[in-house]
Design a protein around this motif. Structure first.
Motif, short mmCIF file in Angstrom:
data_model
loop_
_atom_site.label_atom_id
_atom_site.label_comp_id
_atom_site.label_asym_id
_atom_site.label_seq_id
_atom_site.Cartn_x
_atom_site.Cartn_y
_atom_site.Cartn_z
N THR A 183 41.24 55.63 26.16
CA THR A 183 41.44 56.41 24.94
C THR A 183 42.91 56.68 24.65
N THR A 184 43.69 56.88 25.69
CA THR A 184 45.10 57.25 25.48
C THR A 184 46.04 56.06 25.68
N GLY A 185 45.49 54.88 25.88
CA GLY A 185 46.32 53.68 26.04
C GLY A 185 47.24 53.75 27.24
N TYR A 186 46.76 54.33 28.32
CA TYR A 186 47.62 54.59 29.48
C TYR A 186 47.56 53.50 30.56
N CYS A 187 46.40 52.87 30.69
CA CYS A 187 46.19 51.95 31.83
C CYS A 187 47.10 50.72 31.78
N LEU A 188 47.38 50.21 32.97
CA LEU A 188 48.00 48.89 33.10
C LEU A 188 46.87 47.86 33.10
N PRO A 189 47.14 46.62 32.67
CA PRO A 189 46.07 45.63 32.65
C PRO A 189 45.35 45.48 34.00
N GLU A 190 46.13 45.46 35.08
CA GLU A 190 45.49 45.29 36.41
C GLU A 190 44.57 46.45 36.74
N GLU A 191 45.02 47.64 36.33
CA GLU A 191 44.25 48.86 36.62
C GLU A 191 42.94 48.88 35.80
N TYR A 192 43.07 48.47 34.52
CA TYR A 192 41.89 48.47 33.66
C TYR A 192 40.89 47.40 34.13
N GLY A 193 41.43 46.24 34.49
CA GLY A 193 40.57 45.17 35.01
C GLY A 193 39.88 45.62 36.29
N ALA A 194 40.64 46.30 37.16
CA ALA A 194 40.07 46.75 38.43
C ALA A 194 38.97 47.80 38.20
N LYS A 195 39.13 48.58 37.15
CA LYS A 195 38.11 49.59 36.82
C LYS A 195 36.79 48.90 36.48
N MET A 196 36.88 47.84 35.67
CA MET A 196 35.67 47.09 35.30
C MET A 196 35.03 46.48 36.55
N LYS A 197 35.88 45.93 37.41
CA LYS A 197 35.37 45.28 38.63
C LYS A 197 34.68 46.34 39.50
N TYR A 198 35.32 47.49 39.61
CA TYR A 198 34.76 48.57 40.44
C TYR A 198 33.37 48.96 39.92
N LEU A 199 33.26 49.09 38.61
CA LEU A 199 31.96 49.48 38.04
C LEU A 199 30.91 48.40 38.27
N ARG A 200 31.34 47.16 38.13
CA ARG A 200 30.38 46.06 38.36
C ARG A 200 29.88 46.06 39.80
#
Ligand code: KIV
Ligand code: ZN
Length: 402
Positions: A183-200
């Motif tokens: 929402t706040t445009g804060y994440c780094l691409p690696e961090e955002y990608g890792a979040k998706m992977k973590y949830l999966r």
């Protein structure tokens, strides 16, 4: 109960990335971008033609005007799912369901803030209470429609373990799509990608739902983050035409679509007819009165314009020297060679030929000297200036017309 698209489960298992357009909701929230219902209907029809999978048509409880727009859009859209936003509030959900009742494929998009900052400062609440509200909102939405998307607002700054608990709970309550907004445009691409992977990897039942990227552009990383999201298993990107949206905007639809098209080895596809991208950008720009910066990727006025001599020489010899995509693929008729004081002989000869003058080497030398005099005085040399230059050359040596 209205059924959602039969092929939803098929789509989430393969390499198709769903394009969820929120130009009419997150995009329209921008001050000065307000549209009336008629304008929204024109844009919604164009988005359907463009091939988006979901149109977020508005936030029905927010005003009678928005309710009307969502309801009218729901009536006319033939292909895309039509979606309405709500908070995790019963009345919002009831009103959204009413606005969507004529949609062929309706979706309710409900959710709540999940970061500690939202829980503490927005809701003065606790993590447990937020999970309870999330579950109630999804269950209530399910009593109206089958297709329910849940957003965990500020997921970008939400602790992954807690986010996984929220996701698991709303999947159990029947959510079909999980939106993980930065929402706040804060994440780094690696961090955002890792979040998706973590949830999966950590959410029970995750294989039953589509994970969705919703990225804001506060640090200029919305496109990169969305791409990192789909590389890590998300199968929906929420985006807007021209990247319009709150503050620095949302992920630009044209950018993510072209990134996936230009990188086929990612093996991720969208259903967008890319040849309509440029015209759609113009439609949104003009309806909202929101200019597009000239250097904007894909749809900016300079996206396929070359002005330095070295680049122009290369592009004239072979477009691929300085262009990684064909302008025609996004609906731009051709690359532009802009004549300035930085242009060389090749660019002048090229432009002169386009408007009818076939120059010999000697004529080109004369023309180029005169061209530089013009170019030093003004920012750009237009066709009228070239005609004037050719008059000078003609006095010395007769030019053959091409
Ligand atoms: O940015 C955001 O978190 C949102 C949600 C309301 C989906 O726009
Ligand atoms: Zn948003």
């Amino acid at each position: 109960m209205i059924k959602y698209k039969d092929n939803l489960y098929k789509m989430m298992q393969d390499n198709k990335v769903q394009i969820f357009d929120t130009t009419l909701r997150d995009g329209e929230q921008v001050p000065g971008c307000k549209l009336d219902t008629k304008q929204k209907l024109v844009i919604a029809e164009r988005l359907d033609l463009l091939g988006v999978n979901v149109i977020e048509a508005g936030f029905p409880v927010s005003s009678p005007g928005d309710f009307k727009s969502v309801s009218e859009i729901a009536k006319i859209i033939k292909n895309a799912t039509v979606c309405g936003l709500t908070r995790a509030v019963e009345n919002d959900i009831k009103v959204a369901a009413e606005a969507l009742k004529f949609a062929k494929y309706p979706r309710i998009h409900t959710g709540i803030g999940t970061s500690d900052s939202h829980i503490k400062f927005k809701f003065n609440s606790t993590r447990e209470a937020v999970i309870e509200r999330a579950v109630k909102a999804v269950s209530y939405s399910k009593s109206f429609v089958e297709d329910v998307e849940f957003y965990a607002e500020d997921a970008g700054r939400t602790d992954n373990e807690f986010l996984a608990r929220v996701c698991e709970a709303v999947i159990k309550a029947g959510a079909t799509v999980l939106n993980i907004p930065d929402t706040t445009g804060y994440c780094l691409p690696e961090e955002y990608g890792a979040k998706m992977k973590y949830l999966r990897e950590n959410v029970k039942g995750i294989e039953k739902v589509i994970l969705s990227c919703h990225c804001h552009n506060d640090l200029g990383m919305a496109t990169a983050n969305s791409i990192a999201g789909v590389i890590n298993g998300a199968r929906q990107i929420e985006c807007t035409i021209n990247g319009i949206g709150e503050r620095a905007g949302n992920t630009a639809l044209e950018e993510v679509v072209m990134v996936l098209k230009q990188h086929p080895y990612l093996n991720l596809e969208t259903s967008i007819n890319t040849k309509l991208l440029y015209d759609t950008s113009i439609l949104v720009r003009e309806s909202m009165g929101m200019p597009v910066q000239p250097n904007k990727a894909i749809v900016g006025a300079n996206a396929f314009a070359h002005s330095s001599g070295i680049h122009q020489d290369g592009v004239i010899k072979n477009r691929e020297t300085y262009e990684i995509m064909d302008p025609e693929d996004v609906g731009v008729t051709e690359s532009a060679i802009i004549l300035t004081a930085r242009s060389g002989r090749a660019a002048l000869a090229y432009r002169a030929k386009k408007i009818g003058y076939e120059l010999t080497k000697v004529q080109l030398d004369v023309a180029y000297t005169s061209f530089l005099e013009f170019a030093d005085k003004q920012k750009e040399i237009k066709d009228d200036d070239i005609h004037a230059i050719m008059k000078v050359v003609n006095k010395i040596s007769k030019i053959v017309m091409a």
